[in-house]
Design a protein around this motif. Structure first.
Motif, PDB file in Angstrom:
ATOM      1  N   ALA A  20      -6.890   8.611 -11.720  1.00  0.00           N
ATOM      2  CA  ALA A  20      -7.910   7.540 -11.134  1.00  0.00           C
ATOM      3  C   ALA A  20      -9.086   8.320 -10.551  1.00  0.00           C
ATOM      4  O   ALA A  20     -10.092   8.253 -10.548  1.00  0.00           O
ATOM      5  N   ASP A  21      -8.617   9.266  -9.666  1.00  0.00           N
ATOM      6  CA  ASP A  21      -9.395  10.214  -8.866  1.00  0.00           C
ATOM      7  C   ASP A  21     -10.057  11.167  -9.598  1.00  0.00           C
ATOM      8  O   ASP A  21     -11.381  11.524  -9.355  1.00  0.00           O
ATOM      9  N   LEU A  22      -9.461  11.924 -10.289  1.00  0.00           N
ATOM     10  CA  LEU A  22      -9.853  13.185 -10.994  1.00  0.00           C
ATOM     11  C   LEU A  22     -10.164  12.973 -12.461  1.00  0.00           C
ATOM     12  O   LEU A  22     -11.123  13.786 -12.911  1.00  0.00           O
ATOM     13  N   ASP A  23      -9.536  12.063 -13.164  1.00  0.00           N
ATOM     14  CA  ASP A  23      -9.879  11.652 -14.541  1.00  0.00           C
ATOM     15  C   ASP A  23      -9.839  12.983 -15.389  1.00  0.00           C
ATOM     16  O   ASP A  23     -10.597  13.210 -16.164  1.00  0.00           O
ATOM     17  N   ASP A  24      -8.649  13.959 -15.148  1.00  0.00           N
ATOM     18  CA  ASP A  24      -8.802  15.237 -15.919  1.00  0.00           C
ATOM     19  C   ASP A  24      -7.728  15.075 -17.051  1.00  0.00           C
ATOM     20  O   ASP A  24      -7.502  16.095 -17.630  1.00  0.00           O
ATOM     21  N   GLU A  25      -7.235  14.105 -17.237  1.00  0.00           N
ATOM     22  CA  GLU A  25      -6.203  13.752 -18.507  1.00  0.00           C
ATOM     23  C   GLU A  25      -4.869  14.809 -18.145  1.00  0.00           C
ATOM     24  O   GLU A  25      -4.255  15.055 -19.265  1.00  0.00           O
TER      25      GLU A  25
ATOM     26  N   ALA B  31      -4.440   4.225 -14.640  1.00  0.00           N
ATOM     27  CA  ALA B  31      -5.305   4.514 -13.523  1.00  0.00           C
ATOM     28  C   ALA B  31      -6.528   3.878 -13.486  1.00  0.00           C
ATOM     29  O   ALA B  31      -7.479   3.519 -12.602  1.00  0.00           O
ATOM     30  N   PRO B  32      -7.350   3.640 -14.978  1.00  0.00           N
ATOM     31  CA  PRO B  32      -8.587   2.855 -14.974  1.00  0.00           C
ATOM     32  C   PRO B  32      -8.544   1.537 -14.220  1.00  0.00           C
ATOM     33  O   PRO B  32      -9.406   1.277 -13.483  1.00  0.00           O
ATOM     34  N   GLY B  33      -7.429   0.769 -14.536  1.00  0.00           N
ATOM     35  CA  GLY B  33      -7.245  -0.475 -13.824  1.00  0.00           C
ATOM     36  C   GLY B  33      -7.093  -0.426 -12.303  1.00  0.00           C
ATOM     37  O   GLY B  33      -7.946  -1.131 -11.375  1.00  0.00           O
ATOM     38  N   LEU B  34      -6.414   0.588 -11.737  1.00  0.00           N
ATOM     39  CA  LEU B  34      -6.287   0.828 -10.313  1.00  0.00           C
ATOM     40  C   LEU B  34      -7.767   1.047  -9.791  1.00  0.00           C
ATOM     41  O   LEU B  34      -8.121   0.793  -8.751  1.00  0.00           O
ATOM     42  N   ASP B  35      -8.160   2.124 -10.515  1.00  0.00           N
ATOM     43  CA  ASP B  35      -9.513   2.603 -10.102  1.00  0.00           C
ATOM     44  C   ASP B  35     -10.734   1.412  -9.927  1.00  0.00           C
ATOM     45  O   ASP B  35     -10.940   1.238  -9.022  1.00  0.00           O
ATOM     46  N   ALA B  36     -10.567   0.495 -10.898  1.00  0.00           N
ATOM     47  CA  ALA B  36     -11.485  -0.727 -10.849  1.00  0.00           C
ATOM     48  C   ALA B  36     -11.023  -1.758  -9.719  1.00  0.00           C
ATOM     49  O   ALA B  36     -11.993  -2.277  -8.877  1.00  0.00           O
ATOM     50  N   ILE B  37      -9.769  -1.956  -9.549  1.00  0.00           N
ATOM     51  CA  ILE B  37      -9.475  -2.814  -8.538  1.00  0.00           C
ATOM     52  C   ILE B  37      -9.626  -2.104  -7.112  1.00  0.00           C
ATOM     53  O   ILE B  37     -10.577  -3.067  -6.208  1.00  0.00           O
ATOM     54  N   LEU B  38      -9.655  -0.942  -6.833  1.00  0.00           N
ATOM     55  CA  LEU B  38     -10.122  -0.387  -5.754  1.00  0.00           C
ATOM     56  C   LEU B  38     -11.471  -0.132  -5.380  1.00  0.00           C
ATOM     57  O   LEU B  38     -11.819  -0.422  -4.452  1.00  0.00           O
ATOM     58  N   ARG B  39     -12.135  -0.008  -6.333  1.00  0.00           N
ATOM     59  CA  ARG B  39     -13.698   0.018  -6.304  1.00  0.00           C
ATOM     60  C   ARG B  39     -13.951  -1.489  -5.972  1.00  0.00           C
ATOM     61  O   ARG B  39     -14.951  -1.565  -4.961  1.00  0.00           O
ATOM     62  N   GLY B  40     -13.701  -2.508  -6.644  1.00  0.00           N
ATOM     63  CA  GLY B  40     -13.953  -3.781  -6.306  1.00  0.00           C
ATOM     64  C   GLY B  40     -13.531  -4.240  -4.850  1.00  0.00           C
ATOM     65  O   GLY B  40     -14.345  -4.820  -4.150  1.00  0.00           O
TER      66      GLY B  40
ATOM     67  N   GLY C  39     -16.126   4.922   3.443  1.00  0.00           N
ATOM     68  CA  GLY C  39     -16.319   4.859   2.252  1.00  0.00           C
ATOM     69  C   GLY C  39     -14.988   5.036   1.292  1.00  0.00           C
ATOM     70  O   GLY C  39     -15.035   5.520   0.330  1.00  0.00           O
ATOM     71  N   ILE C  40     -13.847   4.497   1.848  1.00  0.00           N
ATOM     72  CA  ILE C  40     -12.647   5.109   1.047  1.00  0.00           C
ATOM     73  C   ILE C  40     -12.549   4.435  -0.444  1.00  0.00           C
ATOM     74  O   ILE C  40     -13.092   3.355  -0.454  1.00  0.00           O
ATOM     75  N   HIS C  41     -11.972   5.010  -1.036  1.00  0.00           N
ATOM     76  CA  HIS C  41     -11.684   4.687  -2.624  1.00  0.00           C
ATOM     77  C   HIS C  41     -10.337   5.099  -2.842  1.00  0.00           C
ATOM     78  O   HIS C  41      -9.400   5.347  -1.843  1.00  0.00           O
ATOM     79  N   ILE C  42      -9.922   5.415  -3.973  1.00  0.00           N
ATOM     80  CA  ILE C  42      -8.615   5.565  -4.573  1.00  0.00           C
ATOM     81  C   ILE C  42      -7.648   6.563  -3.951  1.00  0.00           C
ATOM     82  O   ILE C  42      -6.675   6.077  -3.103  1.00  0.00           O
ATOM     83  N   ASP C  43      -8.226   7.634  -3.645  1.00  0.00           N
ATOM     84  CA  ASP C  43      -7.364   8.956  -3.098  1.00  0.00           C
ATOM     85  C   ASP C  43      -7.114   8.548  -1.721  1.00  0.00           C
ATOM     86  O   ASP C  43      -5.986   8.506  -1.209  1.00  0.00           O
ATOM     87  N   ARG C  44      -8.156   8.136  -1.010  1.00  0.00           N
ATOM     88  CA  ARG C  44      -8.155   7.893   0.431  1.00  0.00           C
ATOM     89  C   ARG C  44      -7.366   6.829   0.776  1.00  0.00           C
ATOM     90  O   ARG C  44      -6.627   6.841   1.931  1.00  0.00           O
ATOM     91  N   ALA C  45      -7.516   5.609  -0.021  1.00  0.00           N
ATOM     92  CA  ALA C  45      -6.849   4.431   0.311  1.00  0.00           C
ATOM     93  C   ALA C  45      -5.149   4.799   0.064  1.00  0.00           C
ATOM     94  O   ALA C  45      -4.323   4.472   0.756  1.00  0.00           O
TER      95      ALA C  45
END
Length: 144
Positions: A87-92, A99-108, A8-14
């Motif tokens: 994108a992965d940790l969202d800790d600012e 980051a939010p755009g890349l996160d959305a792209i990878l999730r999709g 179930g890879i996502h941003i960090d793993r990809a």
């Protein structure tokens, strides 16, 4: 060489898989497991709890791999690490408006295929980011 990570890879793993294939092991084969106990003995695990190439000291796995394989002096990779981190940790910790755009792209992208498919379709995304930030560094500004 064989590498293992959670299914179930996502941003960090990809991003880590891209980094591994592009800069560390071009012939990398990836195994996706649902439990760390399923990691084959001949595989190097990454982005899992309790492994060397995982989250440490507030860093994401991508940052850990950059340091472990002495790639942290590449400014383009460092910028991608900041984006992946946010994108992965969202800790600012970093200013990474991408980051939010890349996160959305990878999730999709992860919703339209299995893990191997996600690695295949995200490869050009990370290649493009790398090319962009390399050019930005050379120019000293964002490329037009």
């Amino acid at each position: 060489m064989k590498w293992a990570t959670r299914a179930g890879i996502h941003i960090d793993r990809a991003a880590c898989a891209w980094l591994i294939r592009r800069f560390i092991d071009p012939d990398a084969a990836f195994v996706f497991v649902t439990d760390p106990d399923q990691v084959p003995g001949d595989a190097t695990p990454f982005d899992m709890r309790g492994v060397e190439l995982g989250h440490h000291h507030g860093d994401c796995s991508f940052e850990t791999i950059l340091r472990r394989y002495q790639l942290a002096d590449d400014r383009a990779l460092e910028r991608i690490a900041e984006i992946v981190h946010e994108a992965d940790l969202d800790d600012e910790r970093f200013d990474a408006p991408e980051a939010p755009g890349l996160d959305a792209i990878l999730r999709g992208l992860s919703m339209i295929g299995d893990d191997e498919h996600t690695l295949t379709v995200t490869r050009p995304v990370f290649d493009g980011l790398y090319a962009y930030y390399q050019r930005a560094h050379l120019l000293g500004r964002e490329p037009a």
